[in-house]
Write an enzyme that holds these catalytic residues in place. Structure first.
Site, PDB file in Angstrom:
ATOM      1  N   THR A   1       0.842  -1.193   0.000  1.00 50.67           N
ATOM      2  CA  THR A   1       0.000   0.000   0.000  1.00 50.67           C
ATOM      3  C   THR A   1       0.879   1.246   0.000  1.00 50.67           C
ATOM      4  O   THR A   1       1.803   1.354   0.796  1.00 50.67           O
ATOM      5  CB  THR A   1      -0.904  -0.001   1.250  1.00 50.67           C
ATOM      6  OG1 THR A   1      -1.649  -1.223   1.274  1.00 50.67           O
ATOM      7  CG2 THR A   1      -1.841   1.201   1.244  1.00 50.67           C
TER       8      THR A   1
ATOM      9  N   CYS B   1      32.337  15.497   4.413  1.00 52.73           N
ATOM     10  CA  CYS B   1      33.102  14.380   3.858  1.00 52.73           C
ATOM     11  C   CYS B   1      34.572  14.414   4.284  1.00 52.73           C
ATOM     12  O   CYS B   1      35.285  13.438   4.092  1.00 52.73           O
ATOM     13  CB  CYS B   1      32.983  14.317   2.334  1.00 52.73           C
ATOM     14  SG  CYS B   1      33.564  15.790   1.491  1.00 52.73           S
TER      15      CYS B   1
END
Length: 165
Positions: A5, A96
């Site tokens: 669903t 990073c």
């Protein structure tokens, strides 16, 4: 695709949130940009501060919520820790490169020398920031820069304190 669903309520909620964000984008960018400009003016008043990136060249190209500066005679990590102790959150680099104790390769590619790149901070501003946040930086930045520069002098002197007051 998986069977199941679809979450229609979440999709409708996301669509409503996007409509609000798009409707407020211009006014919010102007509000946050004004905070950034105020912070930039404040920091520019400190000897040895350099505004990096687009804001330093062409304000129209700069992101409204980002201010990147280099502060001569300071290590970014020292500034970061001292500012954090005063309740100011900022960064010395990108996510990073978190934890990497080296000059940013991006700043070096932009032509900054290693010492300038290592003395850099990024302030990110957004929906939750107010003039009060800029006031906090205004209240502490002079002391923080002085302490960071003194720490750099101590480090350069091999920990000796002769001539340093």
């Amino acid at each position: 695709l998986r069977s199941g669903t679809q979450d229609v309520a979440a999709a409708a909620g996301m669509a409503a949130a996007l409509r609000v964000a798009v409707d407020r984008r211009d006014s919010e960018a102007a509000r946050v940009g004004a905070l950034r400009d105020r912070l930039a003016a404040l920091l520019s008043g400190i000897d040895g501060v350099r505004i990096n990136g687009a804001l330093g060249r062409d304000r129209a190209l700069a992101l409204p919520g980002v201010l990147h500066v280099s502060i001569a005679g300071c290590e970014g990590d020292s500034l970061l820790m001292l500012l954090d102790a005063k309740g100011v959150e900022c960064s010395t680099g990108s996510a990073c490169t978190a934890g990497v104790a080296a000059a940013s390769h991006v700043l070096l590619a932009m032509g900054l020398d290693t010492a300038t790149a290592r003395g850099s901070l990024r302030f990110s501003l957004g929906a939750d920031n107010t003039d009060d946040d800029v006031d906090v930086v205004a209240d502490v930045i002079g002391e923080v820069v002085a302490r960071a520069r003194a720490a750099g002098l101590l480090s350069a002197a091999g920990g000796r304190t002769e001539g340093i007051s």
